[in-house]
Structure formats: structure tokens, C-alpha cells
Design an enzyme around this catalytic site. Sequence first.
Site, PDB file in Angstrom:
ATOM      1  N   PHE A 145       0.851  -0.968  -0.045  1.00 13.39           N
ATOM      2  CA  PHE A 145       0.221  -0.375   0.032  1.00 13.39           C
ATOM      3  C   PHE A 145       0.880   1.209   0.012  1.00 13.39           C
ATOM      4  O   PHE A 145       1.913   1.918   0.568  1.00 13.39           O
ATOM      5  CB  PHE A 145      -1.235  -0.075   1.475  1.00 13.39           C
ATOM      6  CG  PHE A 145      -1.863   1.281   1.491  1.00 13.39           C
ATOM      7  CD1 PHE A 145      -3.076   1.268   0.567  1.00 13.39           C
ATOM      8  CD2 PHE A 145      -1.430   2.353   2.050  1.00 13.39           C
ATOM      9  CE1 PHE A 145      -3.288   2.519   0.191  1.00 13.39           C
ATOM     10  CE2 PHE A 145      -2.200   3.734   0.952  1.00 13.39           C
ATOM     11  CZ  PHE A 145      -3.989   3.760   0.757  1.00 13.39           C
ATOM     12  N   ASP A 230       9.288   2.986   1.691  1.00 15.41           N
ATOM     13  CA  ASP A 230       8.941   3.556   1.766  1.00 15.41           C
ATOM     14  C   ASP A 230       8.051   3.697   3.480  1.00 15.41           C
ATOM     15  O   ASP A 230       8.086   2.786   4.009  1.00 15.41           O
ATOM     16  CB  ASP A 230       6.981   3.064   1.481  1.00 15.41           C
ATOM     17  CG  ASP A 230       5.898   3.842   1.768  1.00 15.41           C
ATOM     18  OD1 ASP A 230       5.779   4.738   2.081  1.00 15.41           O
ATOM     19  OD2 ASP A 230       4.692   3.779   0.757  1.00 15.41           O
ATOM     20  N   LYS A 259       2.866  11.882   6.689  1.00 20.45           N
ATOM     21  CA  LYS A 259       2.485  11.651   7.677  1.00 20.45           C
ATOM     22  C   LYS A 259       2.891  12.248   9.334  1.00 20.45           C
ATOM     23  O   LYS A 259       2.703  13.491   9.544  1.00 20.45           O
ATOM     24  CB  LYS A 259       1.587  10.010   8.247  1.00 20.45           C
ATOM     25  CG  LYS A 259       0.812   9.382   6.718  1.00 20.45           C
ATOM     26  CD  LYS A 259       0.592   8.452   7.695  1.00 20.45           C
ATOM     27  CE  LYS A 259      -0.002   7.669   6.499  1.00 20.45           C
ATOM     28  NZ  LYS A 259      -1.142   8.072   5.757  1.00 20.45           N
TER      29      LYS A 259
END
Length: 411
Positions: A145, A230, A259
Amino acid sequence: MSETSAAVPERGDARGAHLAHNYHPLPVVIASGEGAWVRDVDGRRYLDCLAAYSAVNFGHSNPVLLDAARAQLERITLTSRAFESDMLGPFADRLAALAGKDMVLPMNTGAEAVESAVKIARAWGYRVKGVEPGKANIIVAAGNFHGRTTTIISFSDDPVAHDDFGPYTPGFTTVPYADAAALARAIDDNTVAVLLEPIQGEAGIIVPPADYLPAVREACTANNVLLIADEIQSGLGRTGTTFACDLVGVVPDLYLLGKALGGSIVPVSAVVGDADVLGVLRAGEHGSTFGGNPLAASVGLAVIAMLETGEPQRRARELGERMHQQLHALVGEGVVAVRGVGLWAGIDISPALGTGREVCERLMARGVLAKDTHESTIRLAPPLVVEQADLDWALEQLAAVLRELREARAA
């Protein structure tokens, strides 16, 4: 209009009946938050055990981060990259130093960072490695994801994210996650990069064997292929280290961050790497009006300063060790398996007991907010500022929910 009514919108339809249906939220409407706790529109408190998928690592309304934002709000918030700002250079310097790299490409969202890395890897492949134009290929992992843009969902194997959104972007090869041998076999002369989550978050907090990332690093180095990590969910303290790659001593060519970098105040993301990779970008080839804006850079600097102390990482390690001990004690009590590291856990619920959604709804009724994924898994990722007693209480609520479900199924 009073000052209060001007600041707080009417809540006649607080649950947003006019919103597009791209989320299926729990039926709670949050109005405020402090630390690891939030309050709904009726004043009820909940312990936040999701932390906005790790975007709230440093807690809601963190006073240090709010002070940094307020100070910048009174100066200037946006210039665009057509001009320099006095906050951007220091932000890039400190973030590069934190990662042990040379250069920073500031963006806004995690998906933007991933898209940027795809472009950088392809340009590097053509301009440095010598791949034939239009032939560059990037290896990705099953169960990944990385976001929901058109390019990213093109190499997703999640039908919810992928199906009905084609035609899809070519140039990606998928291999099983945590299988370094399969990955090495997939590398060919046109491979420019390997893009991986060091720990797969959305898939259910899937932690690979300790020898996986080192083997991937070795294969990439041997074949002149970039390793792109990531770390948008796993980075910046969540796993008890600054980056999840640190857990196994691996240094990627590019870090993708987001984030938590925005301190839960503004969206901030970045691609961080060495000059021989990030340096392939030329002026005008890539950009963002808001990327690296002064407000984002100011908040990002405050986040970096927190991480430089090592305190968030220490808390994640120590609290996480206790959390995982308590979670593993629930295996066989309605829990099938527990995975994770630091303050990050994926908990597989027995399908015979209920769905992950049902568990999360019952937790919500007890004052704990968590999130399910893939039907039977729930994720716990509280802010790193959570108090030990509060975390213990949340795990007691989980044990109570499992007991309720077992009793209901036995009746």
C-alpha cells in the site's frame, strides 16, 4: 455573530451526509483532541489507538508543534518555490542530517512522495544507469500500500483500491513480500528500483524476517538498482527507531516520509536521498506549489527536533514491548495472531468470533478508537505520547470485547 459561533461551524449534520463515500468511518464525530485522547461532539472521551495511521505520532494538539505553527502563521505561510523561504533551507538541512542523506525533495502527501520517487527512479535509470528510454521497470511487493493515485493503484493487488480504475500504468513487476530470492530473480537490465514498505502497514502490520531487507539491499547494490523505502507509516519513531530500516541496519537509496512529519497539523512529505540520485532532477521537471511551504517547514523542523532527542523512539520501544506482551497473551482467546514492532500492532481476530469491524465498534463503545483492515485484522497505533496506564486500559478493553464475543457465540 459571536466569536465562538464564528470559530465553530454549525453541526446540524456533523456526520457529513454530503461527503463522497470513499471512507467507511466508525460512527463517531471527533471535535477536539489532546495527547492520545480525543472528544466527540457530545463531549465523550476516547483513547486514539490509530493516530491517523501514524500521522499523529506526537499526539493531538502537541504544544511544541502548535507553538511552531502559531509563530509561523504570524509571519508567512506560503511563497511557492518560485522564491526561497527562510524556513525551507533549515528544514532540508536537518531532515537530510536525520536520515544521513544529502538532499530533500519536499512535497505534501505520502502519495506525492511515492509518485515523486517513481519519477526520480525512472530519470535515474535513463540518465545514470543507461536504461533504454521507455523501458524502466520498478519491482514492488504483493500486498503493498503506497497510496491511491492512478499510478500507484496500478501495481496494487487490493481489488478495492485497484478494480474499475484502469487503464493502468505499466512499468511495475510484483513479487511476493518477504521473499528476497524471488525479488532477486525478478531484477533484469531494465530494473531501476525496488519500492518496498519495510513493514507493510495497510496489509495488517506485516513484519518480514530480519534477513529480508538486508538481502534486498545486497541484491540492489549488486545489480545497480535503487532501494526505495516507503517509511510514510513506519518511519519517524513508530517502530522504536527513527526509521524501520534501522531495525535491521539497512540504508535505502531513497526514504519516503510523510504523515508524522507534519505533526498532525499540516500535510508534509519528502523524498530524502543522496545527491547522485535526487540530483538527477532538473529545474522545472517536478514541483509543488505547496511543497516545502514555510508553515510546513516550520512544523517539520519542530518534529525533527523532537526526533533528534530520541525520546519518541524510546517511548515507542518501551511501551511497545509491554503492549506486545499483553497482546500475545490474548492469542487463543479470540486472537489468532499478533504482529508488529514498537507501538504498532496487527491483531488477527478469529473469524468464528467476529469481524475486525465488529471488534472496533465494540471498542469504540468502550472508549477506544482502532481501525480494522482486510476483514479480520485490527490495527493498534496509538500516539507515541500515550501514557502507560492509558495503554494498559485500552488493552483491558480489547480483552473485555473478546470475552463478550466469546460469550455471545457460546450462548
